[in-house]
Structure formats: structure tokens, C-alpha cells
Design a protein around this motif. Sequence first.
Motif, PDB file in Angstrom:
ATOM      1  N   GLN A   1       1.841  50.527 -19.615  1.00  0.00           N
ATOM      2  CA  GLN A   1       1.819  51.792 -19.975  1.00  0.00           C
ATOM      3  C   GLN A   1       2.032  52.122 -21.505  1.00  0.00           C
ATOM      4  O   GLN A   1       1.288  52.868 -21.833  1.00  0.00           O
ATOM      5  N   LEU A   2       2.876  51.331 -21.966  1.00  0.00           N
ATOM      6  CA  LEU A   2       3.116  51.610 -23.502  1.00  0.00           C
ATOM      7  C   LEU A   2       1.817  51.144 -24.266  1.00  0.00           C
ATOM      8  O   LEU A   2       1.376  51.755 -25.195  1.00  0.00           O
ATOM      9  N   VAL A   3       1.472  50.010 -23.831  1.00  0.00           N
ATOM     10  CA  VAL A   3       0.230  49.217 -24.600  1.00  0.00           C
ATOM     11  C   VAL A   3      -0.972  50.310 -24.300  1.00  0.00           C
ATOM     12  O   VAL A   3      -1.715  50.606 -25.302  1.00  0.00           O
ATOM     13  N   ASN A   4      -1.081  50.745 -22.936  1.00  0.00           N
ATOM     14  CA  ASN A   4      -2.393  51.763 -22.879  1.00  0.00           C
ATOM     15  C   ASN A   4      -2.220  52.831 -23.639  1.00  0.00           C
ATOM     16  O   ASN A   4      -3.352  53.504 -23.944  1.00  0.00           O
ATOM     17  N   ALA A   5      -1.221  53.467 -23.745  1.00  0.00           N
ATOM     18  CA  ALA A   5      -0.550  54.650 -24.449  1.00  0.00           C
ATOM     19  C   ALA A   5      -1.266  54.577 -25.868  1.00  0.00           C
ATOM     20  O   ALA A   5      -2.008  55.485 -26.412  1.00  0.00           O
ATOM     21  N   ARG A   6      -1.094  53.533 -26.400  1.00  0.00           N
ATOM     22  CA  ARG A   6      -1.309  53.303 -27.955  1.00  0.00           C
ATOM     23  C   ARG A   6      -2.819  52.930 -27.937  1.00  0.00           C
ATOM     24  O   ARG A   6      -3.573  53.482 -28.925  1.00  0.00           O
ATOM     25  N   TYR A   7      -3.467  52.405 -26.894  1.00  0.00           N
ATOM     26  CA  TYR A   7      -4.952  52.284 -26.969  1.00  0.00           C
ATOM     27  C   TYR A   7      -5.548  53.631 -27.144  1.00  0.00           C
ATOM     28  O   TYR A   7      -6.554  53.902 -27.609  1.00  0.00           O
ATOM     29  N   VAL A   8      -5.169  54.371 -26.050  1.00  0.00           N
ATOM     30  CA  VAL A   8      -5.608  55.579 -25.645  1.00  0.00           C
ATOM     31  C   VAL A   8      -5.551  56.674 -27.181  1.00  0.00           C
ATOM     32  O   VAL A   8      -6.599  57.050 -27.525  1.00  0.00           O
ATOM     33  N   SER A   9      -4.320  56.532 -27.779  1.00  0.00           N
ATOM     34  CA  SER A   9      -4.232  57.336 -28.743  1.00  0.00           C
ATOM     35  C   SER A   9      -4.824  56.726 -30.244  1.00  0.00           C
ATOM     36  O   SER A   9      -5.232  57.538 -31.193  1.00  0.00           O
ATOM     37  N   ASP A  10      -4.485  55.505 -30.462  1.00  0.00           N
ATOM     38  CA  ASP A  10      -4.642  54.755 -31.904  1.00  0.00           C
ATOM     39  C   ASP A  10      -6.161  54.026 -31.799  1.00  0.00           C
ATOM     40  O   ASP A  10      -6.631  53.773 -32.982  1.00  0.00           O
ATOM     41  N   VAL A  11      -6.593  53.448 -30.982  1.00  0.00           N
ATOM     42  CA  VAL A  11      -7.915  52.688 -30.702  1.00  0.00           C
ATOM     43  C   VAL A  11      -9.090  53.430 -30.280  1.00  0.00           C
ATOM     44  O   VAL A  11     -10.154  53.589 -30.935  1.00  0.00           O
ATOM     45  N   TRP A  12      -8.891  53.871 -29.108  1.00  0.00           N
ATOM     46  CA  TRP A  12      -9.989  54.510 -28.327  1.00  0.00           C
ATOM     47  C   TRP A  12     -10.109  55.864 -28.994  1.00  0.00           C
ATOM     48  O   TRP A  12     -11.055  56.612 -29.087  1.00  0.00           O
ATOM     49  N   ARG A  13      -8.986  56.570 -29.356  1.00  0.00           N
ATOM     50  CA  ARG A  13      -8.707  58.111 -29.775  1.00  0.00           C
ATOM     51  C   ARG A  13      -9.273  59.089 -28.977  1.00  0.00           C
ATOM     52  O   ARG A  13     -10.041  59.719 -29.545  1.00  0.00           O
ATOM     53  N   PHE A  14      -8.952  59.023 -27.786  1.00  0.00           N
ATOM     54  CA  PHE A  14      -9.376  60.210 -26.796  1.00  0.00           C
ATOM     55  C   PHE A  14      -8.130  60.697 -26.002  1.00  0.00           C
ATOM     56  O   PHE A  14      -8.359  61.096 -25.198  1.00  0.00           O
ATOM     57  N   GLY A  15      -6.953  60.575 -27.041  1.00  0.00           N
ATOM     58  CA  GLY A  15      -5.780  61.155 -26.355  1.00  0.00           C
ATOM     59  C   GLY A  15      -4.733  61.173 -27.590  1.00  0.00           C
ATOM     60  O   GLY A  15      -4.635  60.882 -28.579  1.00  0.00           O
ATOM     61  N   LEU A  16      -3.591  62.090 -27.184  1.00  0.00           N
ATOM     62  CA  LEU A  16      -2.302  61.942 -28.078  1.00  0.00           C
ATOM     63  C   LEU A  16      -1.152  61.451 -27.721  1.00  0.00           C
ATOM     64  O   LEU A  16      -0.834  61.466 -26.360  1.00  0.00           O
ATOM     65  N   HIS A  17      -0.654  60.700 -28.306  1.00  0.00           N
ATOM     66  CA  HIS A  17       0.842  60.087 -27.890  1.00  0.00           C
ATOM     67  C   HIS A  17       1.958  61.106 -28.102  1.00  0.00           C
ATOM     68  O   HIS A  17       2.137  61.513 -29.519  1.00  0.00           O
ATOM     69  N   LEU A  18       2.806  61.433 -27.471  1.00  0.00           N
ATOM     70  CA  LEU A  18       3.983  62.258 -27.680  1.00  0.00           C
ATOM     71  C   LEU A  18       5.100  61.102 -27.918  1.00  0.00           C
ATOM     72  O   LEU A  18       5.737  60.465 -27.268  1.00  0.00           O
ATOM     73  N   GLU A  19       4.932  60.926 -29.222  1.00  0.00           N
ATOM     74  CA  GLU A  19       5.947  59.966 -29.933  1.00  0.00           C
ATOM     75  C   GLU A  19       7.458  60.060 -29.829  1.00  0.00           C
ATOM     76  O   GLU A  19       8.305  59.289 -29.448  1.00  0.00           O
ATOM     77  N   LYS A  20       7.832  61.455 -29.779  1.00  0.00           N
ATOM     78  CA  LYS A  20       9.365  61.593 -29.900  1.00  0.00           C
ATOM     79  C   LYS A  20       9.726  61.773 -28.385  1.00  0.00           C
ATOM     80  O   LYS A  20       8.958  61.954 -27.238  1.00  0.00           O
ATOM     81  N   LYS A  21      11.154  62.187 -28.354  1.00  0.00           N
ATOM     82  CA  LYS A  21      11.580  62.575 -26.649  1.00  0.00           C
ATOM     83  C   LYS A  21      11.131  63.858 -26.447  1.00  0.00           C
ATOM     84  O   LYS A  21      10.466  64.403 -27.308  1.00  0.00           O
ATOM     85  N   LEU A  22      10.939  63.708 -25.188  1.00  0.00           N
ATOM     86  CA  LEU A  22      10.205  65.233 -24.579  1.00  0.00           C
ATOM     87  C   LEU A  22      11.023  66.456 -25.034  1.00  0.00           C
ATOM     88  O   LEU A  22      12.174  66.663 -24.802  1.00  0.00           O
ATOM     89  N   GLU A  23      10.212  67.331 -25.813  1.00  0.00           N
ATOM     90  CA  GLU A  23      10.907  68.381 -26.317  1.00  0.00           C
ATOM     91  C   GLU A  23       9.933  69.571 -26.208  1.00  0.00           C
ATOM     92  O   GLU A  23       8.794  69.348 -26.536  1.00  0.00           O
ATOM     93  N   ARG A  24      10.321  70.671 -25.720  1.00  0.00           N
ATOM     94  CA  ARG A  24       9.424  71.811 -25.341  1.00  0.00           C
ATOM     95  C   ARG A  24       8.395  72.165 -26.579  1.00  0.00           C
ATOM     96  O   ARG A  24       7.039  72.278 -26.206  1.00  0.00           O
ATOM     97  N   GLY A  25       8.967  72.243 -27.880  1.00  0.00           N
ATOM     98  CA  GLY A  25       7.941  72.594 -29.045  1.00  0.00           C
ATOM     99  C   GLY A  25       6.755  71.590 -29.048  1.00  0.00           C
ATOM    100  O   GLY A  25       5.564  71.956 -28.963  1.00  0.00           O
ATOM    101  N   GLU A  26       7.121  70.182 -28.891  1.00  0.00           N
ATOM    102  CA  GLU A  26       6.005  69.332 -29.037  1.00  0.00           C
ATOM    103  C   GLU A  26       5.192  69.294 -27.810  1.00  0.00           C
ATOM    104  O   GLU A  26       4.078  68.921 -28.119  1.00  0.00           O
ATOM    105  N   ILE A  27       5.832  69.614 -26.613  1.00  0.00           N
ATOM    106  CA  ILE A  27       4.767  69.403 -25.520  1.00  0.00           C
ATOM    107  C   ILE A  27       3.797  70.652 -25.749  1.00  0.00           C
ATOM    108  O   ILE A  27       2.618  70.413 -25.375  1.00  0.00           O
ATOM    109  N   GLU A  28       4.319  71.712 -25.985  1.00  0.00           N
ATOM    110  CA  GLU A  28       3.499  72.895 -26.073  1.00  0.00           C
ATOM    111  C   GLU A  28       2.441  72.876 -27.203  1.00  0.00           C
ATOM    112  O   GLU A  28       1.179  73.028 -26.986  1.00  0.00           O
ATOM    113  N   ARG A  29       2.988  72.144 -28.347  1.00  0.00           N
ATOM    114  CA  ARG A  29       1.868  71.736 -29.550  1.00  0.00           C
ATOM    115  C   ARG A  29       0.821  70.793 -29.014  1.00  0.00           C
ATOM    116  O   ARG A  29      -0.340  71.021 -29.334  1.00  0.00           O
TER     117      ARG A  29
END
Length: 449
Positions: free
Chosen positions: A372-400
Amino acid sequence: MENRGDHSHLQQRKKRRLVLFPQPLQGHINPMLQLASILYHKAGFSITIIHTNFNSPNSSSYPHFSFRSIPDGLSETEASTADLIAFSVLLNVKCVVPFQDCLAELLGGGGDDDDVACLITDANWYFTQAVADSLKLPRIVLCPTSICFFNTVAAPPMQEFYFNVHTDFQFETPVLEIQTRDPENINRFIKNIVKQTKASSGIIWNSFQELEELALTNLKQEFPIPHFLIGPFHKYFPASSSSLLAQDQTSISWLDKQPPKSVIYVSFGSLIGVNETEFQEIAWGLANSKLPFLWVVRPGLVQGTEWLEPLPKNFLEMIDGRGHIVKWAPQQEVLDHSSVGAFWTHCGWNSTLESICEGVPMICGQPCFGDQLVNARYVSDVWRFGLHLEKKLERGEIERAIRRVIREAEGQKMRERIMILKDKMDICLTRGGSSYQSLESLTNYIMSF
């Protein structure tokens, strides 16, 4: 229309039986049963599924297959999947004798008339290579992960339980931290998988060439055995269900009432859990985004709770129909729905692939273990069709993150990139496409045994 030559080939294949052995976890059962359906309906082989008593598949959904159950010897405590590595290692010990006995009986003509051509097992069943060798039966491995991930853990150097991505690019920091109670266990587990996969007769991937071509080129240097990229498996047939959980069809009728590309679909798969604080931050992040959401809350998602008790007080009244919460959703149908604008996912490979196939950009949050962690990196940084929630789950980050993907220009660019890949995927399954040709190669290869 079939010509007579094709028909005789089909008849010949029907006399060849394939024995498939899935690992008993949802993310492993799904691709193995999808593969079985492809090899039966498209390639014309007879199919026998050997499975454990634990999480046994619903045989009535597959009337054309023969099913054989083996005892797994798991106690109630051992059947806990809290530490998946320890669980998998234990199964590789307990299933040796029952599996060998069952396979030997099949090869000895125990009820099935057809000649067994080969064994196909999940890569995690590393003990099966020795069994196949002892019975002089070719073994092909199904890898239910991305090639990118397998490259990460299987090709040297392995650095304790950190593995650097060194396939399409290099990260400065390790991207994968395997979480297990026994770090030595993970190293042994992966080394066993790598060794016995290298000793196999070939690897089948639930992927397609246009998505992971460079990763495959690198992997072939370490694994000079045949590789068959015949995916995405689930696109060969209408949404099929090998789900161990009941799917709530109200998801679809609720989606029918929402505007196009407006809904954030949230599902963290069949195994991941969150704590009560994280659950409440997710709830507030979804509510504060002011966008419609379909949220899969699996019973037991929050440890120690039945279902929705940890929701903030009056949450359901407050969102006033803008959100729909279900215990489990028909995911392929949901992602195919015109109102879904983004998928917040744990980035398991099945979910990642299903999102690519429907052209739905992703928010990668809660990747926990394995690929899952490798797939998430590829989605956000290589294929670039997604965002990675880098920090812990926090409502402001999630909303943005939700607003960025569904409402902003950044999200539109992600959608354009993933749609290009979706178009390539559509072509790969048609006559002459890469997956179509790979399936033909696999069929001919099996017939050569």
C-alpha cells in the motif's frame, strides 16, 4: 466465429485441468478467482480451486469450478489477522500436509478426469513450490501486488525492513516501512517468497504493460522466468462478486441522485483499522468539505466498536443526506458511476487498479502495510493522478485534499492524466492489445507442459 481449428484447440484445453490455490484474504481471493474465471471462460481450461476452511470462497458463485477444501489447523486465536506476516507464515506451516495430500489425490485421478497441466498459487504460498516439485508438477505464481512493489522488496539490496524504491526512480528516503511485531519474520517471509518465486515456472500479474513497463524490465533482470501481464482481471467480465462481505446496493441508488463528478468515495479495504480519534477526524474532514461523500465503514473499522458509535454527536443529522454511510459497497460499480469524482483509498493494488480503470483520481490516505505504501507513492509522485495525505489524519488536511482533487484545477489535471491511462487500459484488453496477447502466450505456455 470460431473455426473448426479453434474448436479442437478448445476441446483439447478443456481436457487440461488447472489447480489454483488462493491465500485466504479478501485482497488475494478476489484476483485468484478472477484469474480462474479468465482461464475457464477465455482460455478454455477446467478449474479446480483448493482452499482453506478459513475464509473459504462461496463455491455456489462458481458452478463451473470444482472446489476442494483443506483443513488449515488454525485455532480461534491463530485465525486473527492482526499480524498478517505471522498469520501467513503460520499458514505456510500448517497447510503443507493437507495441501500435499489433496493435490496428490487430484493427480491420482481423485474424481476429476482431466489431466492436471499445472498448479497456480498465490506468491505468499511459498511452501507449494517444494510440493509441486515433489509431484513433478509445474507451478506458476500469481502475484496480486503491483510489479513496482514486488521490485521494491524482491530485488537487492534489501535494507532490513526498509526497502528503497529503485525501479522507475530513486527516493532519498525509504518509502516502505513494513509494520510487523517481528522484523526478522518479515525478512524471512520475503526471502522465502523471492526464492520460491524464482524457482517457479512463471509469474502472472494483475497489471498491464503500459502501466508498469519499466518496472517489469528491471524485474526481469532478477527474475529471468516468463512474466504474463494479463490484467486488469476484473475488466474481463461485468462486476463479479467474490466479496466475503455483503455489498450494500443502496450505494448505487444514492449515487444516482448526486451531481456528476461530485462525490468523494471513501473505503480503506477489508483489513485496515483506525482509532477513535482518527475516525472522528475523517468524519469532520468529510463534513467540512461540504461535498457529498459515500463512506464505507466496515464493522470493526474502529477497534472495540460495533459500527457507527464513535461518530461525532448528531453527525448524521448535521450532514443532512449529503453523506451516505454503508458497511460495504459494490466498489467496481461505485467507481464506474458518473457521480464519483475521487476515491479516498488505502491503495491496496485491487483498489488502485479499479480506480485507474474507471479514470477516478485518488486520495492516498491510510496506507498501512505491504504494497500500500509503495502504491501510494507511485500514484502521487510517479503516475501523478492522486494526492498523498502525508501527515496524520487531521480534519483540515482532509478537507483541503478533497477540495483540491474534486474542485480545483490540480484535480482536473489528475483526472486528465488518469483518463489517458484508462484509454490505454481499454486498448490492452482488445484483440492485439498487450494483455490480450499475454493471455494467449500464457495459454500456449500452459499447453506446452
